[in-house]
Design a protein around this motif. Structure first.
Motif, PDB file in Angstrom:
ATOM      1  N   ASP A  50       3.123   2.025  -6.436  1.00 50.02           N
ATOM      2  CA  ASP A  50       4.087   1.062  -5.916  1.00 50.02           C
ATOM      3  C   ASP A  50       4.601   1.643  -4.603  1.00 50.02           C
ATOM      4  O   ASP A  50       5.391   2.588  -4.607  1.00 50.02           O
ATOM      5  N   PRO A  51       4.133   1.125  -3.451  1.00 51.62           N
ATOM      6  CA  PRO A  51       4.472   1.744  -2.158  1.00 51.62           C
ATOM      7  C   PRO A  51       5.847   1.309  -1.664  1.00 51.62           C
ATOM      8  O   PRO A  51       5.985   0.457  -0.792  1.00 51.62           O
ATOM      9  N   VAL A  52       6.875   1.904  -2.213  1.00 50.97           N
ATOM     10  CA  VAL A  52       8.249   1.481  -1.944  1.00 50.97           C
ATOM     11  C   VAL A  52       8.630   1.839  -0.506  1.00 50.97           C
ATOM     12  O   VAL A  52       8.727   3.015  -0.145  1.00 50.97           O
ATOM     13  N   ASP A  88      -6.016   3.375  -6.040  1.00 49.39           N
ATOM     14  CA  ASP A  88      -6.979   2.390  -6.523  1.00 49.39           C
ATOM     15  C   ASP A  88      -6.324   1.025  -6.688  1.00 49.39           C
ATOM     16  O   ASP A  88      -6.986  -0.006  -6.616  1.00 49.39           O
ATOM     17  N   LEU A  89      -5.017   1.035  -6.915  1.00 52.05           N
ATOM     18  CA  LEU A  89      -4.236  -0.191  -7.069  1.00 52.05           C
ATOM     19  C   LEU A  89      -2.906   0.031  -6.370  1.00 52.05           C
ATOM     20  O   LEU A  89      -2.278   1.080  -6.554  1.00 52.05           O
ATOM     21  N   ILE A  90      -2.481  -0.929  -5.556  1.00 56.11           N
ATOM     22  CA  ILE A  90      -1.146  -0.870  -4.963  1.00 56.11           C
ATOM     23  C   ILE A  90      -0.409  -2.156  -5.286  1.00 56.11           C
ATOM     24  O   ILE A  90      -1.022  -3.217  -5.453  1.00 56.11           O
ATOM     25  N   ALA A  91       0.920  -2.057  -5.381  1.00 55.12           N
ATOM     26  CA  ALA A  91       1.731  -3.217  -5.749  1.00 55.12           C
ATOM     27  C   ALA A  91       2.890  -3.375  -4.766  1.00 55.12           C
ATOM     28  O   ALA A  91       4.057  -3.165  -5.125  1.00 55.12           O
ATOM     29  N   PRO A  92       2.601  -3.735  -3.518  1.00 53.11           N
ATOM     30  CA  PRO A  92       3.669  -3.905  -2.524  1.00 53.11           C
ATOM     31  C   PRO A  92       4.302  -5.292  -2.620  1.00 53.11           C
ATOM     32  O   PRO A  92       3.734  -6.214  -3.221  1.00 53.11           O
ATOM     33  N   ASN A  93       5.473  -5.457  -2.018  1.00 48.79           N
ATOM     34  CA  ASN A  93       5.929  -6.807  -1.737  1.00 48.79           C
ATOM     35  C   ASN A  93       5.265  -7.241  -0.426  1.00 48.79           C
ATOM     36  O   ASN A  93       4.521  -6.482   0.195  1.00 48.79           O
ATOM     37  N   ASP A 152       9.518  -2.105 -10.907  1.00 54.11           N
ATOM     38  CA  ASP A 152       8.891  -0.989 -11.618  1.00 54.11           C
ATOM     39  C   ASP A 152       8.244  -1.469 -12.919  1.00 54.11           C
ATOM     40  O   ASP A 152       7.142  -1.035 -13.279  1.00 54.11           O
ATOM     41  N   VAL A 153       8.922  -2.377 -13.619  1.00 50.03           N
ATOM     42  CA  VAL A 153       8.357  -2.957 -14.837  1.00 50.03           C
ATOM     43  C   VAL A 153       7.106  -3.768 -14.506  1.00 50.03           C
ATOM     44  O   VAL A 153       6.083  -3.690 -15.203  1.00 50.03           O
ATOM     45  N   THR A 154       7.179  -4.543 -13.421  1.00 56.98           N
ATOM     46  CA  THR A 154       6.058  -5.390 -13.016  1.00 56.98           C
ATOM     47  C   THR A 154       4.814  -4.564 -12.741  1.00 56.98           C
ATOM     48  O   THR A 154       3.718  -4.859 -13.250  1.00 56.98           O
ATOM     49  N   THR A 155       4.943  -3.523 -11.941  1.00 61.54           N
ATOM     50  CA  THR A 155       3.796  -2.685 -11.602  1.00 61.54           C
ATOM     51  C   THR A 155       3.205  -2.026 -12.840  1.00 61.54           C
ATOM     52  O   THR A 155       1.980  -1.980 -13.022  1.00 61.54           O
ATOM     53  N   ALA A 156       4.079  -1.526 -13.702  1.00 58.45           N
ATOM     54  CA  ALA A 156       3.617  -0.833 -14.910  1.00 58.45           C
ATOM     55  C   ALA A 156       2.850  -1.774 -15.825  1.00 58.45           C
ATOM     56  O   ALA A 156       1.744  -1.451 -16.293  1.00 58.45           O
TER      57      ALA A 156
END
Length: 283
Positions: A110-112, A139-144, A219-223
């Motif tokens: 999660d690239p905060v 391998d996976l990123i979860a940015p806004n 954080d819940v979303t990415t997990a």
């Protein structure tokens, strides 16, 4: 499934590992949490107590796990907010250690960095760290949407430009992109959208927008998305399950009138999501 999760820890409220670990455990994931800070509460309150851990502290914990054989059969390393090069280097070192023992493990990051309203709220050091060193190893990123634009040097403001930015990010390294908040002019203003892009295609899911802002929901979303994708290999299914679980969590939190996520009260939403939101394939 086993996940090594390197994130902040707070005693009061739910952000970082204090948000991600329980939902993962509730869906049957064996989580090894490694703290980067041990705070009384998240920093949004303006005051907090407790220590920040150093990169060496994180390495020591991971090394101890490795000595016990705990880095065998790991499915993913999960990370969130990174406070500087010290922690960033330790996380990248942990990823390398895990992949040595578990070659098929992925690194989900999660690239905060910030958001469109306030811009980047991390130091230039962390901005460079995330863009230039962390994302290429993920391998996976979860940015806004804002963070996706920063990482790729673009300004996505529509579905097509967000898809183009996701492709640029995938060219850097990560094969899977979860954009946690897609803002586009033709969207119903009372909705929130998430977009998942993989080698197999791209899907968007829309949910009603609920009042308020709850720290830790990202954080819940990415997990959850990471775990569901690992389990099924189906990005549309992972997106639908994650959207359903997080929406119900936020719905229960809003109804409670409390500032902090009602993580325990919403636990059935993780184990048995209602699946009321159907992703649409957009590519």
């Amino acid at each position: 499934m086993r996940i090594l999760s390197i994130q902040s820890l707070v005693s009061y409220g739910h952000v970082g590992n204090s948000a991600a670990v329980f939902p993962l455990q509730r869906i049957g994931v064996d989580v090894m949490p490694v703290p980067t800070v041990c705070f009384s509460n998240h920093t949004g309150y303006g005051a907090w107590s407790g220590p920040m851990l150093s990169g060496d502290n994180v390495r020591d914990i991971v090394s101890g796990i490795e000595d016990r054989g705990g880095l065998e059969n790991v499915d993913a390393v999960l990370s969130g907010y990174q406070g500087g090069n010290d922690i960033g280097d330790a996380i990248l070192d942990a990823v390398a250690r895990v992949k040595k023992h578990s070659p098929n493990a992925i690194y989900a990051c999660d690239p905060v960095l910030g958001n469109a309203t306030s811009g980047c709220h991390v130091s230039p050091e962390v901005q460079d760290l995330i863009r230039d060193r962390v994302v290429p190893h993920a391998d996976l990123i979860a940015p806004n949407q804002f963070e996706l634009g920063f990482i790729t040097g673009t300004s996505p403001d529509s579905l097509s430009s967000t898809l183009e930015a996701a492709d640029k990010a995938r060219a850097i390294g990560p094969r899977t992109i979860l954009v946690k908040n897609v803002v586009r002019p033709d969207r119903d203003p009372d909705t929130v959208e998430m977009l998942a892009v993989t080698d197999d295609g791209a899907w968007i899911v829309q949910t009603p927008q609920l009042p308020g802002k709850a720290n830790g929901s990202g954080d819940v979303t990415t997990a959850l998305f990471t775990a569901h994708l690992l389990r099924s290999g189906d990005a549309a299914d992972a997106l639908a399950r994650t959207a359903a679980s997080v929406f119900e969590l936020l719905e229960i939190t809003a109804a409670s009138g409390q500032r902090e996520l009602q993580l325990i009260a919403a636990q059935e939403a993780y184990a048995n999501p209602s699946m009321r939101f159907t992703p649409t394939k957009v590519r």
